[in-house]
Design an enzyme around this catalytic site. Sequence first.
Site, short mmCIF file in Angstrom:
data_model
loop_
_atom_site.label_atom_id
_atom_site.label_comp_id
_atom_site.label_asym_id
_atom_site.label_seq_id
_atom_site.Cartn_x
_atom_site.Cartn_y
_atom_site.Cartn_z
N ASN A 165 0.85 -1.18 0.00
CA ASN A 165 0.00 0.00 0.00
C ASN A 165 0.90 1.25 0.00
OD1 ASN A 165 -1.92 1.97 0.32
ND2 ASN A 165 -2.92 1.03 2.08
N ASP A 173 -7.29 4.38 -0.67
CA ASP A 173 -7.90 3.13 -0.19
C ASP A 173 -9.41 3.13 -0.37
OD1 ASP A 173 -5.38 2.35 0.47
OD2 ASP A 173 -5.68 2.39 2.65
N GLY A 194 -5.83 -2.65 0.18
CA GLY A 194 -5.23 -1.35 -0.03
C GLY A 194 -3.96 -1.31 -0.86
N ASP A 207 -6.24 -13.97 -19.83
CA ASP A 207 -6.95 -14.82 -18.88
C ASP A 207 -7.89 -15.78 -19.62
OD1 ASP A 207 -7.68 -15.33 -16.05
OD2 ASP A 207 -9.63 -14.57 -16.67
N GLU A 247 -3.67 -18.40 -20.87
CA GLU A 247 -3.91 -19.32 -19.76
C GLU A 247 -4.75 -20.50 -20.26
OE1 GLU A 247 -5.95 -19.40 -15.31
OE2 GLU A 247 -6.87 -18.28 -16.94
#
Length: 630
Positions: A144, A150, A170, A343, A372
């Site tokens: 973070n 955040d 975060g 993906d 993938e």
Amino acid sequence: MLTLFFSCKNEEDEALNTKTETVTEIKNEVNRVEPPHWWVGFKETSLQLLVHHPNISKATPSISYAGVAIKKVNKADSPNYLFIDLEISEIAKSGQFNINFKFEDGTKLVQTYQLKDRDKAVDQFVGFDSSDAIYLITPDRFSNGNPNNDSIKGLNEQDVDRSHDYKRHGGDITGITNHLDYISDMGFTQVWSCPLLTNDMENGSYHGYAITDYYQVDPRFGTMEEYINLSQKAREKGMGMIMDQVANHCGVSHWWMKDLPFKDWVNQQSKFEKREPLNNSNHRRTVNQDLYASNQDKNEMTEGWFVPTMPDLNQRNPFMAKYITQNSIWWIETLKLSGIRQDTYPYPDKDFMSSWAKQIMTEYPNFSIVGEEWSYNPLLIGYWQAGHKNKDGYNGHLKSTMDFAMNQNIVDALNQDEAWDRGLIKMYEGLANDFSYTSPKDIMIFLDNHDKSRVFTQFNGDITKTKTALSYMLTLPRIPQIYYGTEILMDDFEKPGDHGLIRTDFPGGWQDDAVNAFTGKGLTEEQLDMQRYIKTLLNYRKESNAIHNGKTIHFAPFNGTYFLFRIAEDETVVHIINKNENPITIDLNRYNEVGLKGKTLTNIVSGQTIIWEDTIQLDKKGSLILTTKK
């Protein structure tokens, strides 16, 4: 003030017949135009703009700019869309111009559009290969760097809760940028981050794979400027940036799901709009290669939704196909990427995926794409690779696929202890299957990732097995990928395979962390040792021609040992796996064909030297990595 050039006659006379038009103000009166800008100088001279605005289909667009012409205006099923086909000729220059939308009642809208110069030559988009080592990061769980982002007002998930494995923690883009020195010093040459685009879902948004805006960086990760800066800073340190993209599905909260342009924009759209139960994919990925597959099974695979919250995109719709392809190119050009990880590669329409990859590789011949294919069958993995001779004539135009098969063979081989050679033969024969690949060294090998249990967990906390697996992987003729935290023995013992736990926070990524893996503070001796081990191997590998390009010879497992050799003209690397609990002496005459007799070899990890004579004594279980390199 901006000076624009536009044609007085026709496109053929544009370069000679122009006059100036003065635009005193940039107009942004249309809700959405995608791509938001483009570039001049592509081989593909067509560009399709998606325009979304209330009742925009009733407007007639016009453009007056040298080298840019509207070829066709396509209306959608929804009145709130236009798809404008532009031709951007060779004489088009960078600059801004207005797209004028005139409605039947005489009202007008004006949208200013920009063409940019490409500031990087095509041959400079160099992808990854077997000389690289890839560091995979789940960004929400790495570091973070900017706590101020955040929580972003207006987005569904507001709170950060590090105690919950499926809430946002975060981590962000700045956190990755802040630790590029660590990644580079470890010996990695490529950074692959899970998706950083907006994922404005009600829950589970941290992982990024349910994208709700394909042209926007998720503000909880940072800004577009910060993403571009990350890529630039990585390049300055000699590392490439790989972007995780998703062509198969979006998130159900994507902005277009409230107003779909066509009746077939997503699969099972009629059911979705009527709120009827939807069919999930049958996940029968073999239908892509199966000569006997039924149409029923094929349709259930490609048209079923991956999960109920991820609408399945219909790439057979030509406007969707164009949208996805242009989006990929837009990000390559924007971030100066070295590669794309795509993906769920087998799930979209496979003819589209071939076309998608071909168009990208045509524009960027030195680029890299890895798909993938989650299969333990090398025949399925090899099917997608460019140039593979498939019975159905399919050419995937894909440089690399992910080696789930070898991944499983390594784990099974080292976990099988009941017989000396039986387990090692799985590893040996797994590598022997390389004959099924067009280019084995362009396959991506890994031991764990954001979807698979941590390798330390897979080996039940056995450090020797973990080191052995990693060292073997790093000497194979492959492109290796290591998941963040593997270098410090991160695990998911509490719930093996649980996605939230697999993606645990990297210690030291948050200001109040008691342990800091970036500096070594608070790590156990075992963790520090593993970190040093991986760092030593990666940094040796970075300069090893034998591992990058060398010939591979391996010998069938014998007496509980397995010898692998990587050989180049000036260097031989030897990887020895020993599964014996007690010391054993091995007759080296069995390996004479490699030509090492009498040569001095150095242990890559310890720095100790040996002379390759008639025998070698292996005192302990595990791996030994030797090199003839001085």
